[in-house]
Scaffold this active site. Structure first.
Site, PDB file in Angstrom:
ATOM      1  N   ASP A  38       0.806  -1.217   0.000  1.00 31.42           N
ATOM      2  CA  ASP A  38       0.000   0.000   0.000  1.00 31.42           C
ATOM      3  C   ASP A  38       0.840   1.268   0.000  1.00 31.42           C
ATOM      4  OD1 ASP A  38      -2.422  -1.485   0.146  1.00 31.42           O
ATOM      5  OD2 ASP A  38      -1.956  -1.862   2.243  1.00 31.42           O
ATOM      6  N   GLY A  68       1.289   3.056  -2.498  1.00 23.02           N
ATOM      7  CA  GLY A  68       0.826   3.943  -3.561  1.00 23.02           C
ATOM      8  C   GLY A  68       1.410   3.535  -4.902  1.00 23.02           C
ATOM      9  N   LYS A  69       1.719   2.241  -5.014  1.00 23.55           N
ATOM     10  CA  LYS A  69       2.322   1.737  -6.258  1.00 23.55           C
ATOM     11  C   LYS A  69       1.401   1.936  -7.450  1.00 23.55           C
ATOM     12  CE  LYS A  69       2.840  -2.355  -4.505  1.00 23.55           C
ATOM     13  NZ  LYS A  69       2.462  -2.061  -3.122  1.00 23.55           N
ATOM     14  N   GLY A  90      -4.670  -4.643  -4.032  1.00 27.52           N
ATOM     15  CA  GLY A  90      -5.677  -3.669  -4.444  1.00 27.52           C
ATOM     16  C   GLY A  90      -4.962  -2.414  -4.841  1.00 27.52           C
ATOM     17  N   HIS A  91      -4.940  -2.108  -6.122  1.00 27.59           N
ATOM     18  CA  HIS A  91      -4.262  -0.911  -6.591  1.00 27.59           C
ATOM     19  C   HIS A  91      -5.285   0.155  -6.958  1.00 27.59           C
ATOM     20  CE1 HIS A  91      -0.393  -3.281  -7.741  1.00 27.59           C
ATOM     21  NE2 HIS A  91      -0.475  -3.020  -6.464  1.00 27.59           N
ATOM     22  N   THR A 118      -5.890 -11.616   3.794  1.00 32.35           N
ATOM     23  CA  THR A 118      -7.049 -11.034   3.111  1.00 32.35           C
ATOM     24  C   THR A 118      -8.129 -12.099   2.882  1.00 32.35           C
ATOM     25  OG1 THR A 118      -6.096 -11.521   0.946  1.00 32.35           O
ATOM     26  CG2 THR A 118      -5.586  -9.364   1.892  1.00 32.35           C
ATOM     27  N   GLN A 175       1.941  -5.865  -3.238  1.00 30.06           N
ATOM     28  CA  GLN A 175       2.358  -5.934  -1.830  1.00 30.06           C
ATOM     29  C   GLN A 175       3.704  -5.210  -1.655  1.00 30.06           C
ATOM     30  OE1 GLN A 175       1.245  -9.301  -3.178  1.00 30.06           O
ATOM     31  NE2 GLN A 175      -0.783  -8.641  -2.612  1.00 30.06           N
ATOM     32  N   THR A 215       2.992 -12.411   2.946  1.00 29.29           N
ATOM     33  CA  THR A 215       2.158 -13.055   1.950  1.00 29.29           C
ATOM     34  C   THR A 215       2.962 -14.227   1.388  1.00 29.29           C
ATOM     35  OG1 THR A 215       0.684 -12.688   0.079  1.00 29.29           O
ATOM     36  CG2 THR A 215       2.834 -11.563  -0.003  1.00 29.29           C
ATOM     37  N   ALA A 237      -7.733  -0.995   0.271  1.00 31.18           N
ATOM     38  CA  ALA A 237      -8.472  -0.989  -0.990  1.00 31.18           C
ATOM     39  C   ALA A 237      -9.168  -2.329  -1.236  1.00 31.18           C
ATOM     40  CB  ALA A 237      -7.532  -0.677  -2.148  1.00 31.18           C
ATOM     41  N   ARG A 268      -5.717   0.694   8.105  1.00 26.35           N
ATOM     42  CA  ARG A 268      -4.313   0.305   8.146  1.00 26.35           C
ATOM     43  C   ARG A 268      -3.673   0.822   9.432  1.00 26.35           C
ATOM     44  NH1 ARG A 268      -3.860   2.599   2.213  1.00 26.35           N
ATOM     45  NH2 ARG A 268      -4.752   0.854   1.068  1.00 26.35           N
ATOM     46  N   LEU A 271       3.044  12.400   0.643  1.00 28.33           N
ATOM     47  CA  LEU A 271       3.703  13.469   1.394  1.00 28.33           C
ATOM     48  C   LEU A 271       2.653  14.347   2.080  1.00 28.33           C
ATOM     49  CD1 LEU A 271       6.477  14.896   1.972  1.00 28.33           C
ATOM     50  CD2 LEU A 271       5.806  16.514   0.193  1.00 28.33           C
TER      51      LEU A 271
HETATM   52  P1  IMP Z   1      -2.519 -12.785   2.195  1.00 27.10           P
HETATM   53  O1  IMP Z   1      -1.665 -12.257   1.109  1.00 27.10           O
HETATM   54  O2  IMP Z   1      -3.991 -12.578   1.955  1.00 27.10           O
HETATM   55  O3  IMP Z   1      -2.199 -14.192   2.547  1.00 27.10           O
HETATM   56  O4  IMP Z   1      -2.196 -11.936   3.511  1.00 27.10           O
HETATM   57  C1  IMP Z   1      -0.947 -12.024   4.187  1.00 27.10           C
HETATM   58  C2  IMP Z   1      -0.537 -10.676   4.738  1.00 27.10           C
HETATM   59  O5  IMP Z   1      -0.241  -9.800   3.667  1.00 27.10           O
HETATM   60  C3  IMP Z   1      -1.609  -9.960   5.567  1.00 27.10           C
HETATM   61  O6  IMP Z   1      -0.962  -9.214   6.571  1.00 27.10           O
HETATM   62  C4  IMP Z   1      -2.247  -9.026   4.579  1.00 27.10           C
HETATM   63  O7  IMP Z   1      -2.849  -7.916   5.198  1.00 27.10           O
HETATM   64  C5  IMP Z   1      -1.034  -8.624   3.762  1.00 27.10           C
HETATM   65  N1  IMP Z   1      -1.379  -8.198   2.396  1.00 27.10           N
HETATM   66  C6  IMP Z   1      -1.723  -8.991   1.355  1.00 27.10           C
HETATM   67  N2  IMP Z   1      -1.936  -8.248   0.250  1.00 27.10           N
HETATM   68  C7  IMP Z   1      -1.717  -6.971   0.586  1.00 27.10           C
HETATM   69  C8  IMP Z   1      -1.751  -5.727  -0.138  1.00 27.10           C
HETATM   70  O8  IMP Z   1      -2.018  -5.666  -1.344  1.00 27.10           O
HETATM   71  N3  IMP Z   1      -1.448  -4.602   0.568  1.00 27.10           N
HETATM   72  C9  IMP Z   1      -1.107  -4.653   1.882  1.00 27.10           C
HETATM   73  N4  IMP Z   1      -1.064  -5.779   2.597  1.00 27.10           N
HETATM   74  C10 IMP Z   1      -1.358  -6.942   1.957  1.00 27.10           C
HETATM   75 MG    MG Z   2      -3.018  -1.975  -1.838  1.00 32.18          MG
END
Ligand code: IMP
Ligand code: MG
Length: 422
Positions: free
Chosen positions: A13, A15-16, A40-41, A129, A223, A238, A297, A303, A330
């Site tokens: 997250d 901001g990619k 989620g972008h 997630t 991620q 993840t 997202a 968060r 920023l």
């Molecule tokens: P999973 O990828 O659903 O197995 O989640 C594993 C960990 O990665 C958890 O802490 C999620 O909140 C985190 N996570 C998975 N995808 C994202 C993402 O796109 N942004 C931020 N955190 C993520």
């Molecule tokens: Mg995201």
């Protein structure tokens, strides 16, 4: 710009989505290489907000090719919904999207297993997630997974899916969870397979073919570095390699063809889900949430927020080989009078300049801070480096120096025009 890998330098997250969208202008092909619809972008085009989960954000720009590489895990029902959702709002999705036949497929039993394991973990849960990402990659590594090539092999799909459902239902029952209904899974996956078939191909020769014709590739990381299966805060990670190396294995494009790595990081730190976050801070969390910022997202979860952690970003620069930095959000710090930056960790008598691998040690680390004077002026309308307040420039310079990479982009809001090239 050559072939560029874009990665998150923190916990996701960063901001990619927006930076990728901006960089896509200079690319011909955008490639996703890891993760699944856990990502989620968020991208804003004018007043229209798009949240993309599996499809590279390049899809929003005309004339760009998008590739979902072999390193991704695909929930086909979610992908079909995403394609149709884009088509319904007038975004073209057709021959501009190519999907790897060796990307693994996420099934409902993966989602059930993900949720069940989280439940059984109780207070030690990972905070996933619940999209079935871990179990799907687990099957890939155990060599029992089905791939997109299987999904679109419509004549033999029923046989393959039945065998997998039978085994996984035994597992689900043993864990006290509800088995999935084979007939429903078959019907839904056959339909999705039929819909996705025209998109599915061998993306390795495809990518090498476009490179031969001079195409510039942009690898879209999902991620962040500290959610990487190998380099993150295991087990609170993840299940894929989110770092730059994943771009090679997740696409079939070799390391010597990569020209540049761009790392994206926020001007502060956030994390969703459980696991250590050394600079977590209540004040900055409530400040940002109060501004309506920092809600996930994908899952809508609030968060966790903290100060900028230069120990972490320096390690991210090392692991990914970050050449250029994009610093986002920023404007989130516009009202803060004094801004802290973590420059080391203290653990008893020991000091760390990198993240200790042992999760209990890391969780017990106390950040060592240095402080910067805030600028207390809105930055969202700043269009150039010179228009930024002097204190903001000093802060940006300091955090990029502490990270050890060159500052190249500053983002002061979600819009495409709120982007400063340094
Ligand atoms: P999973 O990828 O659903 O197995 O989640 C594993 C960990 O990665 C958890 O802490 C999620 O909140 C985190 N996570 C998975 N995808 C994202 C993402 O796109 N942004 C931020 N955190 C993520
Ligand atoms: Mg995201």
């Amino acid at each position: 710009m050559g072939n560029t890998i874009l990665v998150g330098a923190q916990w996701g997250d960063e901001g990619k989505g927006k930076i990728i969208d901006v960089l896509t202008e200079q690319a011909d092909v955008v490639v996703r290489y890891a993760g699944g619809n856990n990502a989620g972008h968020t991208v804003w085009v004018g007043r229209q907000k798009y949240v993309l989960h599996l499809i590279p954000s390049g899809i929003l720009r005309r004339g760009k090719l998008c590739v979902i590489g072999n390193g991704v895990v695909i929930d086909p029902l979610s992908l079909v919904a995403e394609i149709q959702g884009l088509q319904n709002i007038g975004v073209k999705v057709g021959r501009n999207l190519v999907i790897s036949e060796t990307a693994h497929v996420v099934f409902p039993y993966h989602r059930e297993l993900d949720a069940r394991r989280e439940l059984l973990h109780g207070k030690n849960k990972i905070g996933t997630t619940k999209r079935g990402i871990g179990p799907a990659y687990g099957d890939k590594v155990a060599r029992t997974g089905l791939r997109m090539g299987d999904l679109v092999d419509l004549d033999r799909l029923a046989e393959k899916v039945s065998a997998r459902v039978r085994e996984n239902n035994r597992l689900l029952k043993a864990l006290g969870a509800k088995p999935v209904v084979l007939k429903r899974v078959l019907a839904e996956y056959l339909q999705a397979g039929r819909f996705l078939k025209p998109f599915v191909t061998n993306t390795v020769p495809f990518l090498h073919g476009v490179m031969k014709r001079g195409a510039r590739l942009l690898f879209e990381g999902a991620q962040g570095t500290f959610l990487d299966l190998d380099h993150g805060t295991y087990p609170y990670v993840t299940s894929s390699n989110t770092t730059a190396g994943g771009a090679c294995t997740g696409s079939g494009v070799p390391p010597h063809r990569m020209d540049r790595v761009v790392g994206v990081m926020k001007a502060y730190t956030t994390r969703v889900g459980e696991g250590p976050l050394p600079t977590e801070n209540k004040e900055i969390s409530s400040l940002l949430h109060g501004m309506g910022r920092e809600f996930g997202a994908t899952t809508g979860r609030a968060r966790r927020c903290g100060w900028f952690d230069a120990v972490a970003t320096r390690e991210a620069a090392m692991v990914n080989g970050i050449d250029d930095l994009a610093i986002t959000n920023l404007d989130g710090l516009d009202t803060v009078a004094s801004i802290k930056v973590c420059i080391g960790y203290r653990h008893g008598k020991k000091r760390f300049q990198y993240l200790p691998s042992d999760i209990r040690t890391l969780s017990a680390c106390a950040p060592i801070y240095t402080e910067f004077a805030g600028w207390q002026t809105p930055t969202e309308r700043c269009k150039s480096w010179r228009e930024l307040p002097a204190n903001a420039r000093a802060y940006l310079k300091a955090i990029s120096e502490l990270t050890g990479a060159k500052l190249c982009i500053v983002s002061v809001g979600p819009g495409r025009e709120q982007t400063i090239f340094v």
